[in-house]
Design a protein around this motif. Structure first.
Motif, mmCIF file in Angstrom:
data_model
loop_
_atom_site.group_PDB
_atom_site.id
_atom_site.type_symbol
_atom_site.label_atom_id
_atom_site.label_comp_id
_atom_site.label_asym_id
_atom_site.label_seq_id
_atom_site.Cartn_x
_atom_site.Cartn_y
_atom_site.Cartn_z
ATOM 1 N N ASN A 5 0.854 -1.194 0.000
ATOM 2 C CA ASN A 5 0.000 0.000 0.000
ATOM 3 C C ASN A 5 0.884 1.236 0.000
ATOM 4 O O ASN A 5 1.782 1.372 0.841
ATOM 5 C CB ASN A 5 -0.909 -0.001 1.236
ATOM 6 C CG ASN A 5 -1.936 -1.101 1.161
ATOM 7 O OD1 ASN A 5 -2.793 -1.096 0.297
ATOM 8 N ND2 ASN A 5 -1.821 -2.077 2.048
ATOM 9 N N TYR A 48 -2.079 10.683 7.684
ATOM 10 C CA TYR A 48 -0.806 10.695 6.972
ATOM 11 C C TYR A 48 -0.378 12.037 6.389
ATOM 12 O O TYR A 48 0.668 12.106 5.744
ATOM 13 C CB TYR A 48 -0.847 9.675 5.825
ATOM 14 C CG TYR A 48 -0.940 8.250 6.279
ATOM 15 C CD1 TYR A 48 -0.056 7.728 7.206
ATOM 16 C CD2 TYR A 48 -1.910 7.402 5.761
ATOM 17 C CE1 TYR A 48 -0.132 6.409 7.615
ATOM 18 C CE2 TYR A 48 -2.003 6.074 6.156
ATOM 19 C CZ TYR A 48 -1.104 5.587 7.084
ATOM 20 O OH TYR A 48 -1.185 4.288 7.476
ATOM 21 N N GLN A 56 3.076 0.695 3.287
ATOM 22 C CA GLN A 56 2.749 -0.381 4.222
ATOM 23 C C GLN A 56 2.807 -1.687 3.459
ATOM 24 O O GLN A 56 2.207 -1.825 2.390
ATOM 25 C CB GLN A 56 1.360 -0.149 4.812
ATOM 26 C CG GLN A 56 0.976 -1.082 5.928
ATOM 27 C CD GLN A 56 0.402 -2.393 5.443
ATOM 28 O OE1 GLN A 56 -0.297 -2.466 4.448
ATOM 29 N NE2 GLN A 56 0.718 -3.456 6.140
ATOM 30 N N TYR A 60 4.938 -4.077 8.179
ATOM 31 C CA TYR A 60 5.916 -2.988 8.134
ATOM 32 C C TYR A 60 5.332 -1.718 7.536
ATOM 33 O O TYR A 60 4.639 -1.759 6.522
ATOM 34 C CB TYR A 60 7.153 -3.414 7.333
ATOM 35 C CG TYR A 60 7.735 -4.697 7.862
ATOM 36 C CD1 TYR A 60 8.480 -4.707 9.027
ATOM 37 C CD2 TYR A 60 7.483 -5.904 7.213
ATOM 38 C CE1 TYR A 60 8.978 -5.897 9.543
ATOM 39 C CE2 TYR A 60 7.986 -7.094 7.726
ATOM 40 C CZ TYR A 60 8.725 -7.083 8.887
ATOM 41 O OH TYR A 60 9.209 -8.256 9.397
ATOM 42 N N THR A 61 5.658 -0.587 8.159
ATOM 43 C CA THR A 61 5.241 0.717 7.670
ATOM 44 C C THR A 61 6.471 1.602 7.583
ATOM 45 O O THR A 61 7.209 1.744 8.556
ATOM 46 C CB THR A 61 4.202 1.362 8.607
ATOM 47 O OG1 THR A 61 3.069 0.486 8.710
ATOM 48 C CG2 THR A 61 3.746 2.720 8.090
ATOM 49 N N LYS A 63 7.774 5.501 6.501
ATOM 50 C CA LYS A 63 7.314 6.874 6.307
ATOM 51 C C LYS A 63 8.459 7.714 5.755
ATOM 52 O O LYS A 63 9.621 7.364 5.886
ATOM 53 C CB LYS A 63 6.821 7.454 7.629
ATOM 54 C CG LYS A 63 5.640 6.685 8.204
ATOM 55 C CD LYS A 63 5.220 7.214 9.538
ATOM 56 C CE LYS A 63 4.066 6.374 10.076
ATOM 57 N NZ LYS A 63 3.666 6.808 11.405
#
Length: 80
Positions: A5, A48, A56, A60-61, A63
């Protein structure tokens, strides 16, 4: 196929910089990339707005800022 994503918005220069990296890695690892325009969803925008791009994959994400090495490590970990 593993889903990635990608949270973005129009006019985001950091998003535009990481998009080709995502596309290359999506081919390499057979990922399904779903792009989410945060401006189309008030909840996503609130969540966000100051952090995009956000990626994502699995648990796990990542940034902003996102680099290729960190993204590839997250992908490899998510597809195990």
């Amino acid at each position: 196929m593993t889903q990635l994503n990608f949270y973005t918005r129009a006019g985001c220069h950091l998003c535009e910089q990481v998009k080709p990296v995502i596309e290359d890695l999506a081919v390499k690892y057979s990922l399904k990339v779903i792009e989410h325009d945060i401006d189309q969803d008030a909840d996503l925008q609130k969540k966000y707005l100051l952090e995009i791009p956000v990626i994502q994959i699995g648990p796990y994400t990542l940034k902003a800022p996102i680099d290729k090495v960190a993204l590839e490590v997250a992908i490899k970990s998510a597809i195990k």
